[in-house]
Design a protein around this motif. Structure first.
Motif, mmCIF file in Angstrom:
data_model
loop_
_atom_site.group_PDB
_atom_site.id
_atom_site.type_symbol
_atom_site.label_atom_id
_atom_site.label_comp_id
_atom_site.label_asym_id
_atom_site.label_seq_id
_atom_site.Cartn_x
_atom_site.Cartn_y
_atom_site.Cartn_z
ATOM 1 N N SER A 120 -6.349 1.875 -4.205
ATOM 2 C CA SER A 120 -7.711 1.335 -4.120
ATOM 3 C C SER A 120 -8.544 1.678 -5.340
ATOM 4 O O SER A 120 -9.667 1.185 -5.485
ATOM 5 C CB SER A 120 -8.407 1.862 -2.857
ATOM 6 O OG SER A 120 -7.749 1.416 -1.693
ATOM 7 N N VAL A 129 -3.244 6.363 -1.726
ATOM 8 C CA VAL A 129 -4.702 6.232 -1.696
ATOM 9 C C VAL A 129 -5.213 5.662 -3.010
ATOM 10 O O VAL A 129 -6.145 4.852 -3.040
ATOM 11 C CB VAL A 129 -5.356 7.597 -1.409
ATOM 12 C CG1 VAL A 129 -6.881 7.499 -1.527
ATOM 13 C CG2 VAL A 129 -4.977 8.091 -0.015
ATOM 14 N N THR A 178 -1.722 0.194 6.746
ATOM 15 C CA THR A 178 -1.773 1.602 6.386
ATOM 16 C C THR A 178 -0.768 1.835 5.277
ATOM 17 O O THR A 178 0.022 0.952 4.935
ATOM 18 C CB THR A 178 -1.450 2.500 7.602
ATOM 19 O OG1 THR A 178 -1.665 3.876 7.264
ATOM 20 C CG2 THR A 178 0.001 2.317 8.042
ATOM 21 N N GLY A 181 -11.571 0.550 3.544
ATOM 22 C CA GLY A 181 -10.965 1.871 3.645
ATOM 23 C C GLY A 181 -11.392 2.532 4.940
ATOM 24 O O GLY A 181 -12.497 2.280 5.437
ATOM 25 N N LYS A 182 -10.522 3.352 5.514
ATOM 26 C CA LYS A 182 -10.883 4.011 6.768
ATOM 27 C C LYS A 182 -12.098 4.903 6.550
ATOM 28 O O LYS A 182 -12.262 5.523 5.492
ATOM 29 C CB LYS A 182 -9.701 4.807 7.319
ATOM 30 C CG LYS A 182 -9.140 5.894 6.423
ATOM 31 C CD LYS A 182 -7.920 6.527 7.081
ATOM 32 C CE LYS A 182 -7.314 7.608 6.195
ATOM 33 N NZ LYS A 182 -6.099 8.205 6.807
ATOM 34 N N MET A 223 -14.468 6.395 -3.759
ATOM 35 C CA MET A 223 -14.348 5.204 -2.923
ATOM 36 C C MET A 223 -15.558 4.296 -3.083
ATOM 37 O O MET A 223 -15.427 3.076 -3.209
ATOM 38 C CB MET A 223 -14.167 5.604 -1.456
ATOM 39 C CG MET A 223 -12.804 6.184 -1.135
ATOM 40 S SD MET A 223 -11.472 4.955 -1.356
ATOM 41 C CE MET A 223 -10.051 5.895 -0.819
ATOM 42 N N HIS A 251 0.850 -1.199 0.000
ATOM 43 C CA HIS A 251 0.000 0.000 0.000
ATOM 44 C C HIS A 251 0.877 1.237 0.000
ATOM 45 O O HIS A 251 1.490 1.584 1.006
ATOM 46 C CB HIS A 251 -0.898 -0.025 1.228
ATOM 47 C CG HIS A 251 -2.054 0.932 1.164
ATOM 48 N ND1 HIS A 251 -2.477 1.537 -0.002
ATOM 49 C CD2 HIS A 251 -2.892 1.380 2.153
ATOM 50 C CE1 HIS A 251 -3.514 2.312 0.266
ATOM 51 N NE2 HIS A 251 -3.783 2.230 1.552
ATOM 52 N N THR A 262 -15.124 0.367 -2.320
ATOM 53 C CA THR A 262 -14.439 0.379 -1.027
ATOM 54 C C THR A 262 -15.461 0.360 0.101
ATOM 55 O O THR A 262 -16.466 1.073 0.062
ATOM 56 C CB THR A 262 -13.551 1.629 -0.892
ATOM 57 O OG1 THR A 262 -12.637 1.666 -1.990
ATOM 58 C CG2 THR A 262 -12.772 1.615 0.410
ATOM 59 N N TYR A 318 -12.426 8.468 4.834
ATOM 60 C CA TYR A 318 -12.527 8.712 3.400
ATOM 61 C C TYR A 318 -13.965 9.017 2.979
ATOM 62 O O TYR A 318 -14.200 9.577 1.903
ATOM 63 C CB TYR A 318 -12.049 7.490 2.610
ATOM 64 C CG TYR A 318 -10.565 7.248 2.652
ATOM 65 C CD1 TYR A 318 -9.653 8.296 2.681
ATOM 66 C CD2 TYR A 318 -10.050 5.951 2.657
ATOM 67 C CE1 TYR A 318 -8.290 8.064 2.718
ATOM 68 C CE2 TYR A 318 -8.683 5.707 2.686
ATOM 69 C CZ TYR A 318 -7.812 6.765 2.716
ATOM 70 O OH TYR A 318 -6.464 6.537 2.740
#
Length: 249
Positions: free
Chosen positions: A41, A38, A115, A56-57, A75, A35, A80, A60
């Motif tokens: 993804s 960003v 991360t 995804g956190k 996203m 990773h 995501t 986002y």
């Protein structure tokens, strides 16, 4: 949305991909990727024929203003799934989400580092990937994102027009460990094997520390990355030698 985004990414960024023959045409599989940015993804789901989602956190999806809405739309467009990563409950929720996807015979993507890499190196994997593999019985397909951190360094909102690559490796079978999903030594062994496979595809330098810990260390000190000794996950020799860096075919 995915089709439109995919066409735009291929036209504007001209990404390249190798190893798509390793992705099964049907059935469950875990895509385990390094990773770097960003946009990882965005590119991998857009370049594969089969649907694949990453976690995804949740930040986002909750951003404010025009940029926040654009990020949230992108996203959602690539599938995501938002998850709260602030505590143990978030980790379990992510695991349950992945297991549900795999039980349905679908592709599930995960970043074992947890991360983004703070400096382009490959960091120690978290054992959640091993739990997912052993509890689901699904094969793990290692994936290397190449140069996405150059197109979008940390802090850069809009990626530059730099070619991004994706390398997909042969599936890894961990069925021999399936009855040992609660053994922490087995979980670490499986995780290290996955990270070693990713390192072999990406050509990254390996750091035997968690990326989140390194980010905190860099923020509290001079910002200099931790020096590392040569080697790979689990103390294995790192794939090396002249020409080991991944390059477009």
């Amino acid at each position: 949305m995915k089709a439109t985004l995919g066409r735009f990414l291929r036209w504007y960024y001209r990404p390249w991909i190798r190893g798509t023959e390793h992705v099964p045409p049907s059935g469950a599989a875990i895509l385990a990727s390094n990773h770097l940015a960003v946009i990882d993804s965005f590119f991998l789901p857009a370049l594969l024929k089969r649907p694949v989602v990453f976690l995804g956190k949740d930040a986002y999806f909750t951003g404010r203003g025009i940029r926040g809405r654009i990020v949230a739309t992108f996203m959602r467009g690539v599938g995501t799934i938002p998850v709260d990563r602030s505590g143990g409950s978030g980790v379990e929720a992510a695991l349950r989400t992945g297991l549900a996807r795999l039980a349905a015979g679908e592709l599930f993507g995960i970043y074992p580092e947890g991360t983004r890499s703070p400096d382009g190196r490959l960091y120690r994997g978290k054992t959640g990937i091993a739990r997912l593999a052993l509890e689901s019985g699904a094969p793990v397909i290692p994936v290397a994102m190449v140069d996405s951190h150059i197109a979008q360094p940390i802090g850069k909102r809009v990626p530059s027009r730099h070619r991004v690559g994706v390398v997909i490796g042969a599936p890894l079978d961990f069925s021999r460990y399936q009855a040992m999903a609660s053994d922490r030594f087995v979980l670490r062994t499986v995780t290290d094997e996955i990270m070693y496979a990713i390192m072999g595809l990406s050509g990254q330098e390996y750091v035997d520390a968690y990326a989140a810990s390194e980010k905190s260390r860099m923020a509290s000190r001079s910002g200099e990355p931790t020096p590392t000794a040569p080697g790979g996950p689990g103390g294995r020799p790192a794939p090396g030698g002249p020409g080991s860096r991944v390059a477009e075919a």
